[in-house]
Structures are given as C-alpha cells and as structure tokens.
Design a protein around this motif. Structure first.
Motif, PDB file in Angstrom:
ATOM      1  N   THR A 148      14.480   2.185 -13.161  1.00 12.92           N
ATOM      2  CA  THR A 148      13.515   2.249 -12.681  1.00 12.92           C
ATOM      3  C   THR A 148      12.756   1.012 -11.961  1.00 12.92           C
ATOM      4  N   THR A 149      11.749   1.190 -10.935  1.00 10.99           N
ATOM      5  CA  THR A 149      11.236   0.093 -10.348  1.00 10.99           C
ATOM      6  C   THR A 149      10.024   0.434 -10.129  1.00 10.99           C
ATOM      7  N   ILE A 150       9.151  -0.522  -9.593  1.00 11.08           N
ATOM      8  CA  ILE A 150       7.740  -0.329  -8.919  1.00 11.08           C
ATOM      9  C   ILE A 150       7.677  -1.325  -7.578  1.00 11.08           C
ATOM     10  N   LEU A 151       7.018  -0.670  -6.750  1.00 10.68           N
ATOM     11  CA  LEU A 151       6.686  -1.358  -5.338  1.00 10.68           C
ATOM     12  C   LEU A 151       5.434  -1.416  -5.475  1.00 10.68           C
ATOM     13  N   GLN A 152       5.041  -2.687  -5.477  1.00  7.31           N
ATOM     14  CA  GLN A 152       3.391  -3.074  -5.279  1.00  7.31           C
ATOM     15  C   GLN A 152       3.110  -3.618  -4.097  1.00  7.31           C
TER      16      GLN A 152
ATOM     17  N   VAL B 113      12.481  -4.641   1.856  1.00 14.21           N
ATOM     18  CA  VAL B 113      12.394  -5.167   0.498  1.00 14.21           C
ATOM     19  C   VAL B 113      12.549  -3.390  -0.150  1.00 14.21           C
ATOM     20  N   ALA B 114      12.217  -2.567   0.363  1.00 15.83           N
ATOM     21  CA  ALA B 114      12.187  -1.238  -0.610  1.00 15.83           C
ATOM     22  C   ALA B 114      13.892  -0.950  -0.293  1.00 15.83           C
ATOM     23  N   TYR B 115      14.339  -0.977   0.613  1.00  8.81           N
ATOM     24  CA  TYR B 115      15.871  -0.711   0.871  1.00  8.81           C
ATOM     25  C   TYR B 115      16.671  -1.543  -0.001  1.00  8.81           C
ATOM     26  N   ASP B 116      16.416  -2.823  -0.008  1.00  8.65           N
ATOM     27  CA  ASP B 116      17.132  -3.601  -0.925  1.00  8.65           C
ATOM     28  C   ASP B 116      16.847  -3.467  -2.399  1.00  8.65           C
ATOM     29  N   THR B 117      15.653  -3.055  -2.835  1.00  3.47           N
ATOM     30  CA  THR B 117      15.233  -2.782  -4.110  1.00  3.47           C
ATOM     31  C   THR B 117      16.043  -1.541  -4.640  1.00  3.47           C
ATOM     32  N   VAL B 118      16.050  -0.353  -3.917  1.00  2.00           N
ATOM     33  CA  VAL B 118      16.944   0.709  -4.053  1.00  2.00           C
ATOM     34  C   VAL B 118      18.157   0.606  -4.160  1.00  2.00           C
ATOM     35  N   LYS B 119      18.906  -0.179  -3.295  1.00  2.00           N
ATOM     36  CA  LYS B 119      20.411  -0.568  -3.347  1.00  2.00           C
ATOM     37  C   LYS B 119      20.778  -1.268  -4.526  1.00  2.00           C
ATOM     38  N   SER B 120      19.848  -1.996  -5.099  1.00  2.00           N
ATOM     39  CA  SER B 120      20.046  -2.883  -6.140  1.00  2.00           C
ATOM     40  C   SER B 120      19.797  -2.084  -7.390  1.00  2.00           C
ATOM     41  N   MET B 121      18.958  -1.016  -7.370  1.00  2.00           N
ATOM     42  CA  MET B 121      18.957   0.075  -8.330  1.00  2.00           C
ATOM     43  C   MET B 121      20.320   0.983  -8.611  1.00  2.00           C
ATOM     44  N   LEU B 122      20.780   1.296  -7.191  1.00  2.00           N
ATOM     45  CA  LEU B 122      21.895   2.227  -7.352  1.00  2.00           C
ATOM     46  C   LEU B 122      23.120   1.208  -7.977  1.00  2.00           C
ATOM     47  N   HIS B 123      22.936   0.255  -7.543  1.00  2.00           N
ATOM     48  CA  HIS B 123      24.177  -0.763  -8.157  1.00  2.00           C
ATOM     49  C   HIS B 123      24.343  -0.955  -9.734  1.00  2.00           C
ATOM     50  N   ARG B 124      23.092  -1.080 -10.125  1.00  2.00           N
ATOM     51  CA  ARG B 124      22.957  -0.993 -11.642  1.00  2.00           C
ATOM     52  C   ARG B 124      23.302   0.371 -12.140  1.00  2.00           C
ATOM     53  N   LEU B 125      22.875   1.291 -11.513  1.00  2.00           N
ATOM     54  CA  LEU B 125      23.272   2.880 -12.138  1.00  2.00           C
ATOM     55  C   LEU B 125      24.605   3.070 -12.317  1.00  2.00           C
ATOM     56  N   GLU B 126      25.268   2.747 -10.939  1.00  2.00           N
ATOM     57  CA  GLU B 126      26.804   2.911 -11.111  1.00  2.00           C
ATOM     58  C   GLU B 126      27.402   2.207 -12.032  1.00  2.00           C
ATOM     59  N   ARG B 127      26.828   1.151 -12.662  1.00  2.00           N
ATOM     60  CA  ARG B 127      27.551   0.451 -13.616  1.00  2.00           C
ATOM     61  C   ARG B 127      27.287   1.045 -14.959  1.00  2.00           C
TER      62      ARG B 127
ATOM     63  N   TYR C  93       3.407   1.953 -14.885  1.00  2.00           N
ATOM     64  CA  TYR C  93       4.844   1.343 -15.149  1.00  2.00           C
ATOM     65  C   TYR C  93       4.476  -0.016 -15.855  1.00  2.00           C
ATOM     66  N   ASP C  94       5.658  -0.217 -16.934  1.00  4.94           N
ATOM     67  CA  ASP C  94       5.710  -1.220 -17.801  1.00  4.94           C
ATOM     68  C   ASP C  94       4.392  -1.775 -18.295  1.00  4.94           C
ATOM     69  N   LYS C  95       3.755  -0.768 -19.062  1.00  2.00           N
ATOM     70  CA  LYS C  95       2.603  -0.586 -20.025  1.00  2.00           C
ATOM     71  C   LYS C  95       1.101  -0.715 -19.356  1.00  2.00           C
ATOM     72  N   GLN C  96       1.095  -0.679 -17.828  1.00  2.00           N
ATOM     73  CA  GLN C  96       0.037  -0.961 -17.300  1.00  2.00           C
ATOM     74  C   GLN C  96      -0.050   0.091 -15.938  1.00  2.00           C
TER      75      GLN C  96
ATOM     76  N   ALA D  51       3.961   2.383  -6.187  1.00  2.00           N
ATOM     77  CA  ALA D  51       5.005   3.317  -5.962  1.00  2.00           C
ATOM     78  C   ALA D  51       5.835   3.215  -7.115  1.00  2.00           C
ATOM     79  N   VAL D  52       6.073   4.143  -7.991  1.00  3.98           N
ATOM     80  CA  VAL D  52       7.254   4.039  -8.863  1.00  3.98           C
ATOM     81  C   VAL D  52       8.302   4.793  -8.528  1.00  3.98           C
ATOM     82  N   ILE D  53       9.495   4.237  -8.720  1.00  6.50           N
ATOM     83  CA  ILE D  53      10.748   4.921  -8.095  1.00  6.50           C
ATOM     84  C   ILE D  53      11.818   5.085  -9.646  1.00  6.50           C
ATOM     85  N   ILE D  54      12.335   6.276  -9.813  1.00  9.18           N
ATOM     86  CA  ILE D  54      13.067   6.527 -10.835  1.00  9.18           C
ATOM     87  C   ILE D  54      14.535   7.085 -10.561  1.00  9.18           C
TER      88      ILE D  54
END
Length: 393
Positions: free
Chosen positions: A104-108, A117-131, A188-191, A197-200
């Motif tokens: 998960t992440t949030i774009l503020q 930034v959004a593209y890089d954030t999602v790509k980083s999420m995908l790398h973590r997901l793949e692991r 997101y993250d308790k607030q 935007a929240v991305i899951i």
C-alpha cells in the motif's frame, strides 16, 4: 445491526471476513466493525464510512483496535455492506495473509501531482510485491484505488498509475460525502487525508475477475460542449446555449427540476468507438453552467442515454461471472451514487440492495469509478473474488 446479524456476516470463506455497523457513534461503530472482521492472520483491512462520523474519534478508535494491521478506507456517498445498500454506516472487509499479499501507499497533495513520482512509486510497490508474492504477479494481481472525490485529479492520477502497472488491472472509486461536495477523505496509516489517493496492490491465490459496466442505452439526441472550463469540469455552454437550459430542453425537464435525482434519471455519455462512457452532471451553478463528476472539455459530444434495466443488467452480468469463476466469496464494489439515486427514483432500491447482498458486495457509492486509466460514472466497477482459493503453506 444486532448480535445475530453481525454473527451471520462474519465469514463466508477462509480468505476473507467482512461486516460492519450502522451505529451512529464513531467509536462504537469502529468496535463493531472490528468484531466482525476478526481474523487470525490479517493482511489488511479496507473500510468505507459515512461522512457523518466524527473522523477524529473514528480514526483514533480504529488505530487502537487494529494496531499495526494496515487499515485503509474512505468516506462515501453511501455504503454497501453484506446486508446490501446501507447508507449511514461503516462497512469493510479483511483479507487473509494466507491468501493475499498486499502493498500500500498514499499519494498526497494531488494539487501538485507528479506523474513521474506516481509512476516511480507504483514501480517500487511492484518490486516489493514481487519479492513477497505467493503467485505470479502478472496474472494473479490487481490494484485498488481510493481518491479524494473533490480533488478533480482522477484522470491524471489514473493515467499515471495505469502506465506503471503494465497490464495489472486497476479498479477503484472516488470518495464521497453524501452529496455535500465539500468534505471527502481517504484514510491511510491511522489518519484521514484530503486531496490524496490511496493505492493498494494485491497478489492472491484466489481466482478473481474485474468488471466495469453500466445499463445505459444510447438515444439519438446529442449535445456538443461549445464552452467549457476543463480544469473545474464545468460546461458553460451546450450547443452554444447556456448548459443547464440546453440540458433541460434535450431531457424535456424544467430548470426547477434540476437536482441529483434528475441528473441520475437523465444521464449523458461520451462515445469512444462502439462504447459509451457516462459523464454525470454533479450540480447546476448560478450562471446556468453545469459541473460534471468526470472530465469535460470544449468539443466533446455528449449523447443522451436511457435506462436499459439497472437490476436486470447487473443480474445478467453476475450470472456470467459465476459461470466463469464460481460463486463469489467477496465482491469489492464501487457503485456510482447516481445508480443508487436512480434505483430510489424508480422504486427498485430494494431489488438492487438484495442483489448486492446475494452476491456479497462490500463497497460504497462513489463520486466516480476507476477502471484502469478511465474515470467513469454511472457504472458498477469492482473485483469479484471467487471461493476456490488454493492454499500455500
């Protein structure tokens, strides 16, 4: 909900739990939600809540109860619980870590949104997901999005996300506030956050399919947007006439009749190829311009649409889904607020609510639905998760 109802809602399968509360006190509602979502090995929780709850109290109680479990959510224009359409409530679901891996992440601050930034954030999420994945990511994953419904940023955000996801399906919805159009939030993250935007990202062993569609049929009448403010989604003129007056003429209604109900009962759409994508009117302005929920611009041709059978279309669609992946154990549903208003206006509210209960829909009425790079209106969009999950130790 009484104790018996909450017990009935608790679990329909080994991979998910879901439930909710219609208590008006935020702390009590959060406690009842927590009780219905209890799970031994949770991956994450998603909730959808009425805007009338005290957000500070709700946020504080959710944080206390769920602790380090990732909890994400948003305010709505109406909730869909396991009991059907349930405005004035909180509802949600929990995914098991035995069957789902979640990133998960949030774009503020979407006002200064950066596609890179959004593209890089999602790509980083995908790398973590793949692991961490428990199934091949490309074919066993989907993305969910929750956006502030008053941010006017959906088209830009969804385009960037869709490009980064490289074919992984994206579905979601824009947060609402019961048609007040001033106070929409994501969680997101308790607030709670506005203008965010929240991305899951979800990887799963369960069969699933995504869907997005409407029940509308095109008529012959068309209108051209001849003057617009695309940044504010305002049409000033249709067919070179004040937008509200021309809309009323084409729809054969009076200016005094303009309301959320009339917009829901008299929809418009944009044709792309053989497909029609709804463009719902949000409100009429003092200068007789019309504000829309989705993108609008000078030169766009709008087509008058008519009802093709809201209940029948959804039932037919679900029968096809069941034939493909079996009975759902959960449908994460993003349902346009105008569909609920239409159902109320045509006396089919109970029928639609019963269908959502039958197919185990948990979700909310939105200010716009997200389908890959598209921001649309007047649709039911969602993810159907089948029951026959494989278990991986």
């Amino acid at each position: 909900m009484n104790a018996v109802e909450r017990q009935q809602l608790n679990t329909y399968g080994p991979a998910v739990t879901y439930g909710g509360s219609d208590h008006t006190n935020a702390a009590t509602a959060a406690q009842e939600l927590y009780q219905t979502l209890a799970m031994a090995n949770p991956a994450c929780v998603l909730f959808f809540c009425c805007v009338d709850y005290d957000r500070n109290e709700l946020s504080r109680t959710l944080a206390e109860l769920f602790g380090d479990i990732p909890v994400l959510g948003c305010t709505t224009a109406g909730e869909i619980s396991p009991l059907g359409l349930s405005p004035g409530s909180i509802t949600g679901f929990c995914l098991s870590a035995d069957h789902f891996v979640v990133e998960t992440t949030i774009l503020q601050n979407l006002a200064t949104f950066s596609e890179q930034v959004a593209y890089d954030t999602v790509k980083s999420m995908l790398h973590r997901l793949e692991r961490r994945a428990i199934a091949p990511v490309a074919h066993n994953s989907f993305a969910l999005s929750l956006l502030d419904g008053m941010s006017i940023s959906e088209e830009l955000v969804l385009s960037a996300l869709n490009e980064a996801l490289s074919g992984i399906p994206l579905v979601g919805g824009s947060a609402g506030d019961n048609l007040h159009f001033r106070d929409t939030h994501v969680y997101y993250d308790k607030q709670f956050y506005s203008n965010a935007a929240v991305i899951i990202l979800v990887n799963t062993l369960c069969p699933f399919t995504v869907l997005s569609g409407h029940h509308l049929v095109a008529e012959r009448e068309k209108m051209v947007v001849t003057k617009a403010d695309p940044e504010k989604r305002i049409a000033h003129e249709l067919n070179a006439e004040p937008a509200a007056l021309e809309y009323c003429r084409v729809m054969d209604i009076s200016l005094d009749e303009l309301s959320s109900t009339s917009y829901a009962l008299h929809p418009l759409s944009v044709q792309v190829g053989d497909n029609y994508f709804a463009r719902s009117v949000q409100q009429v302005n003092d200068d007789l311009s019309l504000t829309f929920f989705c993108a609008i611009d000078t030169g766009i041709v709008l087509t008058k649409m008519r009802d093709g059978g809201l209940v029948e279309e959804f039932e037919n669609r679900m029968e096809q889904v069941v034939s493909e992946i079996g009975e759902p154990q959960l449908i994460i549903g993003y349902d346009c607020i105008h569909r609920r208003i239409e159902a109320e206006g045509k006396g089919i509210y109970s029928e639609l609510s019963d269908l959502y209960q039958r197919y185990k829909v948990v979700g909310f009425n939105t200010y716009g639905e997200h389908s890959d790079a598209m921001h649309v209106n007047h649709t039911f969009t969602g993810v159907v998760i089948g029951e026959s999950c494989e278990f991986s130790a």
